[in-house]
Enzyme design. Structure first.
Site, PDB file in Angstrom:
ATOM      1  N   SER A 150      -3.941   3.092   1.638  1.00 58.79           N
ATOM      2  CA  SER A 150      -5.277   3.076   1.388  1.00 58.79           C
ATOM      3  C   SER A 150      -5.828   4.117   0.034  1.00 58.79           C
ATOM      4  CB  SER A 150      -6.449   3.443   2.290  1.00 58.79           C
ATOM      5  OG  SER A 150      -7.651   4.408   2.992  1.00 58.79           O
ATOM      6  N   TYR A 166      -5.207  10.949   8.830  1.00 56.84           N
ATOM      7  CA  TYR A 166      -5.132   9.051   8.034  1.00 56.84           C
ATOM      8  C   TYR A 166      -4.689   9.178   6.383  1.00 56.84           C
ATOM      9  CZ  TYR A 166      -6.619   4.901   7.085  1.00 56.84           C
ATOM     10  OH  TYR A 166      -6.503   3.435   6.675  1.00 56.84           O
TER      11      TYR A 166
END
Length: 263
Positions: A150, A166
């Site tokens: 990501s 995350y």
């Protein structure tokens, strides 16, 4: 004789395992591989979601099947790998996509939530990659592993997006990709990462949803969120012989967000 571009991207006869493949980005990646000719094994936790996703792929003329498994559970990961190899014979392409996120300020972030995110997003990738490589790719001296990271792994977050676990996990995935590529290049296994930016399917994360699609799109020079086609090209490049000299790399697919925010 030099192959044509169509031949280089052709995945006819190849097999692929896609985790987190029942919806969103994982299903988009499965479409990309299947449309290029690969046989697809989908996995996620819920059988009902997998049945629907496999039916969608089959309706598009793609050879698809599924296995329900929890990629946060080591025994389930190994069962998934073994059943996939039993049913497909071997795995040419592995897409590590199953993941989790948690939104909370760092000072209040629950430790158990940190562990949940890191366990699925990093540990799960390692266990499945190791198992598939040892039992399929290394002996055949061939394979492509694609890790979904990501842009959150490239730096901090815009104000109001509190996803410390995350971000940390996706930064780890990027360096996991580099380290694994360096080790397994000797077996002709290529390992690369895709770093998506803001896609509607990621809007389920509380902090992303709170910001809203328009606000998130405003972060991108291209002025929009990712769509159902935007990961397909890079996935096909990494998976096919068109990318046979590419390994240990990551590329952001984010409409330019990372070039103006640093991630």
């Amino acid at each position: 004789m030099t192959r044509t571009i169509q031949q280089l991207f052709d995945l006819t006869g190849k097999t692929a395992l896609v985790t987190g493949g029942s919806r969103g980005l994982g299903l988009q990646l499965a479409h990309a591989l299947g449309e290029a000719g690969a046989k697809i094994m989908l996995s996620s936790r819920k059988a009902s979601d997998l049945e629907e996703a496999a039916a969608e792929l089959q309706a598009a003329g793609i050879d698809a099947r599924w296995i329900a498994a929890d990629c946060a559970n080591e025994a389930d990961i190994r069962r998934l790998a073994d059943e996939t190899l039993e049913r497909l014979g071997h795995v040419d392409i592995l897409i590590n996509n199953a993941g989790a996120a948690w939104g909370a300020p760092a000072e209040d972030h629950p430790v158990e939530a940190w562990d949940k995110v890191m366990n699925l997003n990093v540990r799960g990738y390692f266990i499945l990659s190791q198992h598939i490589a040892k039992h399929s790719m290394i002996g055949r001296r061939s394979g492509s592993i694609i890790n979904v990271a990501s842009i959150a792994g490239l730096g901090g977050n815009p104000k109001g997006m509190n996803t410390i676990a995350y971000n940390t996990s996706k930064g780890a995935v990027i360096n996991f990709t580099r380290a694994l590529a360096a080790e397994w290049g000797a077996y002709n296994i290529r390992v690369n990462a895709i770093c998506p930016g803001f896609f509607p399917s990621k809007m389920t994360v509380g902090t992303l949803k709170a910001m809203g699609e328009e606000a998130l799109a405003a972060h991108a020079p291209l002025g929009r969120l990712g769509d159902d086609e935007d990961l397909k090209g890079l996935c096909a490049l990494y998976a096919s012989d068109a990318g046979k000299h590419i390994t240990g790399q990551w590329l952001a697919v984010d409409g330019g967000v990372s070039i103006v925010t640093g991630g």
